[in-house]
Design an enzyme around this catalytic site. Structure first.
Site, short mmCIF file in Angstrom:
data_model
loop_
_atom_site.label_atom_id
_atom_site.label_comp_id
_atom_site.label_asym_id
_atom_site.label_seq_id
_atom_site.Cartn_x
_atom_site.Cartn_y
_atom_site.Cartn_z
N GLY A 111 28.29 23.84 7.54
CA GLY A 111 27.76 24.60 8.68
C GLY A 111 26.25 24.59 8.69
O GLY A 111 25.62 23.89 7.90
N GLU B 51 28.34 16.81 -2.65
CA GLU B 51 29.71 16.52 -3.05
C GLU B 51 30.65 17.26 -2.10
O GLU B 51 30.34 18.38 -1.66
CB GLU B 51 29.95 17.02 -4.49
#
Ligand SMILES: [Zn+2]
Length: 206
Positions: free
Chosen positions: A90, A156
């Site tokens: 986000g 990651e």
């Protein structure tokens, strides 16, 4: 009067912080600002041009990307805020974006995935620091296309099952929505695609 705060997550002690009134010079004309009572509280006001600094939270979006019983989380890259901890993809809403477009863009930047937003799950006020308060809309989405590849401030990506223990999370509001996902999902709002607006056309709700 004691204000009862709801849907709020704080990462600092609110009391005794005066970090709210921190604009010294007018961004419009450069004159030194003064404190003046405007709109119910003291705010920095420019004595030359009348500019008033209304300090408001920044709006953002985070997305629960769901694939069957799994949810995609990202690990925050070195050098980023709360690096090494995990979060939902986000970011902040740009001025010319609606919040759904913003969520689709942020997810593409951070995960390489094209998504379809399915529902509006939750809204949280988050007080990160005296300088940064945010209002975050949590959305639920499914993957339409693409292979996950971390980008932007994530290094990651990993799919976690609902039943897995959560890794160390960067933001308590993310932790809250994941831990209460089933209950929140039952009362979530669908995305209403009939509410739309072409550029320059007034929004109509039918
Ligand atoms: Zn000014």
């Amino acid at each position: 009067m004691e204000i009862k705060r709801r849907h709020v997550w704080k990462s600092y002690d609110w009391h005794g912080n005066d970090g709210l009134q921190n604009l010294n010079y007018c961004p419009a004309c450069g004159t030194k600002c003064e404190q003046a009572f405007q709109g119910g509280r003291d705010r920095p006001v420019c004595p030359a041009c009348g500019f008033v600094y209304y300090k408001n939270p920044y709006p953002g979006v985070v997305v629960i990307i769901q694939d069957r019983d799994k949810i995609l989380l990202g690990k925050r890259a070195e050098g980023s805020f709360q690096s090494g901890k995990w979060c939902l993809p986000g970011g902040f809403i740009e001025y010319d974006e609606d919040f759904l477009t913003s969520a689709i863009r942020e997810v593409k930047e951070e995960t390489n995935l094209e998504i379809e937003i399915q529902s509006i799950l939750n809204v949280s006020s988050i007080f990160h620091s005296p300088e940064l308060h945010t209002l975050v809309v949590t959305l639920v989405a499914r993957v339409v296309e693409g292979v996950p590849r971390p980008g932007d401030d994530l290094d990651e990506l990993r799919w976690f099952s609902y039943n897995d223990r959560l890794p160390e999370m960067a933001f308590p509001a993310d932790e809250y929505v994941l831990e209460n996902y089933d209950g929140l999902k039952r009362i979530s709002l669908p995305v209403n695609t009939s509410i739309t607006s072409e550029q320059g056309v007034e929004q109509k709700i039918t």
